[in-house]
Write a protein that holds these residues in place. Structure first.
Motif, PDB file in Angstrom:
ATOM      1  N   VAL A  57      11.925  17.738  11.679  1.00  3.30           N
ATOM      2  CA  VAL A  57      11.447  18.764  10.752  1.00  3.30           C
ATOM      3  C   VAL A  57      11.073  18.085   9.439  1.00  3.30           C
ATOM      4  N   MET A  58       9.946  18.509   8.887  1.00  3.84           N
ATOM      5  CA  MET A  58       9.490  17.979   7.605  1.00  3.84           C
ATOM      6  C   MET A  58       9.006  19.127   6.729  1.00  3.84           C
ATOM      7  N   ASP A  59       8.764  18.824   5.471  1.00  3.84           N
ATOM      8  CA  ASP A  59       8.234  19.832   4.560  1.00  3.84           C
ATOM      9  C   ASP A  59       6.818  20.229   4.964  1.00  3.84           C
ATOM     10  N   PHE A  60       6.454  21.452   4.688  1.00  6.69           N
ATOM     11  CA  PHE A  60       5.097  21.943   4.885  1.00  6.69           C
ATOM     12  C   PHE A  60       4.256  21.546   3.675  1.00  6.69           C
ATOM     13  N   VAL A  61       3.100  20.955   3.929  1.00  5.62           N
ATOM     14  CA  VAL A  61       2.170  20.588   2.856  1.00  5.62           C
ATOM     15  C   VAL A  61       1.049  21.615   2.845  1.00  5.62           C
TER      16      VAL A  61
END
Length: 338
Positions: free
Chosen positions: A102-106
């Motif tokens: 999971v990563m941040d949404f850009v």
């Protein structure tokens, strides 16, 4: 949802609350279009928006779909290259059916067509200049300082990649394609001697793997690092330049046959010159080999997508189209080889 790509949203939210600081559920998962290799989802949660990338379900080729390598690259490139911020890698297949992170949404825009149909000639020129600058930044990363010195085998990149993708193609072959057989035979003969240059290479550097600022020609994040490794930087440059030679088609839209000068899109010579100026690296005399290698490699990848579609576990409705591109890509590679 009851498809192989469905996520247990409640279980996922509970796990993220434990493992991602500040995360609060509930969440809703929506699968993005595209992403033929690693299925990718937007997660809308009470604490904000995130992105999840996972391995596809089913039987997979060895070493393919390495989301753990993607996660490591994203960690290493923070502050060096524009990328999303990674939050959590889950190696437990039980939670969603495969490894994921999971990563941040850009929050930006994706351009799916290199012709940039909704832009002016000046804007198109600025986008392509930014692309070359971004690629130069990737290849300028000090891999040792970034903790990536062991991220791949140094040296003989082209020779090793030709051998690897020839083997991968053989494993996923579904029909005879004469042009691919010819490339597999000819590329090793044209492969240049190793020049000692080693850099971080993206492996799938094209316009739709870039997230752009909404109102300017600025790259907010380079996406889809699944194929990243240590290798020769010219491989990324050749791979991107394939778009100039590919015909218009629904699976991999190219720019061949278009009046690129009228559109404001730089010529291949201009793109290579900007890259060379930014990196200090000369473009080799046998540029045709670099292009042919790039077409061959993408053809082998597309064949893998076709094989997964045949098995029923490709992650996109475009998988069949990509598989049908193999013959066109191989023919383009032979033409580039001369």
């Amino acid at each position: 949802m009851s498809t192989p790509f469905a996520l247990d949203e409640a279980a996922l939210a509970s796990a993220l609350e434990v493992n991602v600081p500040g995360f609060r559920g509930p969440l809703t998962a929506t699968k993005f279009k595209g992403g033929q290799s690693n299925p990718t989802y937007r997660l809308d949660a009470a604490s904000g928006t995130y992105v999840l990338r996972r391995k596809p379900p089913g039987v997979l080729l060895a070493s393919a779909h390495a989301v753990d390598r993607e996660f490591r690259v994203l960690q290493a490139l923070q502050g060096r290259v524009p990328v999303a911020t990674p939050r959590w890698l889950c190696s437990d297949d039980a939670l969603v059916g495969s490894m994921f992170y999971v990563m941040d949404f850009v929050d930006g825009r994706v351009e799916w067509d290199p012709a940039l149909p909704n832009h002016s000639p000046e804007q198109r020129a600025a986008h392509f200049e930014s692309i070359m600058d971004t690629l130069a930044a990737i290849h300028g990363v000090d891999v040792a300082a970034a903790g990536l010195a062991d991220f791949g085998k140094p040296g003989n990149y082209f020779a090793r990649q030709i051998a690897r993708w020839s083997e991968q193609y053989a494993q996923s072959r579904t029909r005879d394609i004469a042009a691919m057989d010819a490339l597999i035979s000819e590329l090793p003969k044209r492969c240049p001697a190793d020049d000692g240059i080693v850099a971080l290479v993206h492996g799938d550097f094209r316009i739709d793997n870039l997230m752009w600022a909404k109102d300017e020609a600025r790259v907010l994040a380079v996406m889809d690092w699944e194929l990243a490794t240590l290798g020769h930087p010219l491989a990324d440059l050749g791979y991107f330049c394939m778009a100039l030679r590919l015909p218009r088609n629904p699976a991999l839209p190219g720019l061949a046959g278009m009046d690129r000068a009228a559109l404001g899109i730089p010529s291949e010579r201009e793109l290579l010159a900007r890259y060379a100026a930014k990196t200090g690296r000369a473009i080799p005399d046998d540029w045709g080999f670099v292009l042919a290698f790039s077409f061959f490699r993408l053809a082998a990848i597309a064949q893998g997508v076709a094989k997964r579609a045949e098995q029923g576990n490709a992650s996109s409705e475009q998988a069949q189209q990509a598989g049908q591109m193999v013959e066109l890509l191989a023919a383009s590679g032979l033409k580039a080889l001369g």
